[in-house]
Design an enzyme around this catalytic site. Sequence first.
Site, mmCIF file in Angstrom:
data_model
loop_
_atom_site.group_PDB
_atom_site.id
_atom_site.type_symbol
_atom_site.label_atom_id
_atom_site.label_comp_id
_atom_site.label_asym_id
_atom_site.label_seq_id
_atom_site.Cartn_x
_atom_site.Cartn_y
_atom_site.Cartn_z
ATOM 1 N N GLU A 150 0.813 -1.208 0.000
ATOM 2 C CA GLU A 150 0.000 0.000 0.000
ATOM 3 C C GLU A 150 0.849 1.261 0.000
ATOM 4 O O GLU A 150 0.515 2.239 -0.657
ATOM 5 C CB GLU A 150 -0.937 -0.015 1.216
ATOM 6 C CG GLU A 150 -1.917 1.142 1.269
ATOM 7 C CD GLU A 150 -3.017 1.046 0.213
ATOM 8 O OE1 GLU A 150 -3.870 1.948 0.172
ATOM 9 O OE2 GLU A 150 -3.019 0.062 -0.565
ATOM 10 N N THR A 254 -13.659 5.495 -13.034
ATOM 11 C CA THR A 254 -12.611 5.167 -12.062
ATOM 12 C C THR A 254 -12.919 3.874 -11.322
ATOM 13 O O THR A 254 -12.045 3.312 -10.656
ATOM 14 C CB THR A 254 -12.422 6.325 -11.060
ATOM 15 O OG1 THR A 254 -11.186 6.139 -10.358
ATOM 16 C CG2 THR A 254 -13.561 6.388 -10.063
#
Length: 358
Positions: A150, A254
């Site tokens: 991440e 998106t």
Amino acid sequence: MGALSRLTGDPIYESVALRALRKLWSMRSSLNLVGTTLDVTTGQWIGYSSGIGAGVDSFYEYLFKAHILFGKEDFWRMFQSAYLAVQKYFRHGPWYHEADMRTGKATYWQLTSLQAFWPGLQVLVGDIAAANSSHREFFHVWQKFGVLPERYLLDHQIIHPTEKYYPLRPEFAESTFYLYQATKDPWYIEVGESIVNSLNSYTKVEGGFASIRDVNTMQLEDHQHSFFLAETCKYLYLLFDDSFLVDRNIIFTTEGHPLPVLSSWHEKLPEAYIPANWTFPKSENQRRRRESAMTLQVCPATTLSPNHGDQQIESACHIPDVRGDHRCLSDEDCGVDSTNCRKRSCSTASYCGLWLVT
């Protein structure tokens, strides 16, 4: 929201979305940078560190995709200004760090998994070389850990101590799909195979796929986000079988949902809900020429526009050297020259420049 207004015939959805967009753009800094988090009570920025990752990624994405869908010049001009600012203040070689939106000074040197959408967006813009450069760095990190953590600290070359998870995010697969569509380079198919193999090796469980809690140990957690099916799997499928795209002109939201690019959607908005005080001048002879280095590789950094008198074209190819005094230790410390869009290199005397090779 704009697509919803086109499909229903009710302008209210696009109207409120444009109002929010107009407000956000009016809050940009003098450097054309926006923050990542707002206080919804006061309407003020919470912190001033800006980047292309979490909290702001979709803002850049939708500026350009809205221009593709609806053809409005306002969307293009906002995106062009924002894109140039990103290249000037965030880009460091193939990486994009974070910077103070007020001063442009670097704040956090880190890679976040959400940044991996950026090469895909650059493909739509036509900035293929830059997209490929960043994508390869993301893939290098992927290979190092088996998946994309991440948050990865670029200045220390280590995973962030608390954000060391991989929640099956789609952004890297998405950019791989776009780059293959643009180049047809089989290397991107190999990248896709690596992604699929990693997912099967590390995340596949009975009944589905699990997020990774810690990429160091590959410990799993009992969670599968909806975007894994909506996006990660979808982009990987399309990478290997793009027959769905044949004879279709579409743009993906998106969240990975395909929307048709229709000429009928390029009609002007009803005057009743065009923003009354839009940031940009509406007079055509006041507008900056649409073509930039992003579409035509225009050099030098500024040049006169034959169609607009004294108006100038800005070049997105210019990338400054890492150091203001142009000293360097390697070619990575050197940018791209604004006068001819050529990559600068580090000389034996440790200065960046364009050197004649004989």
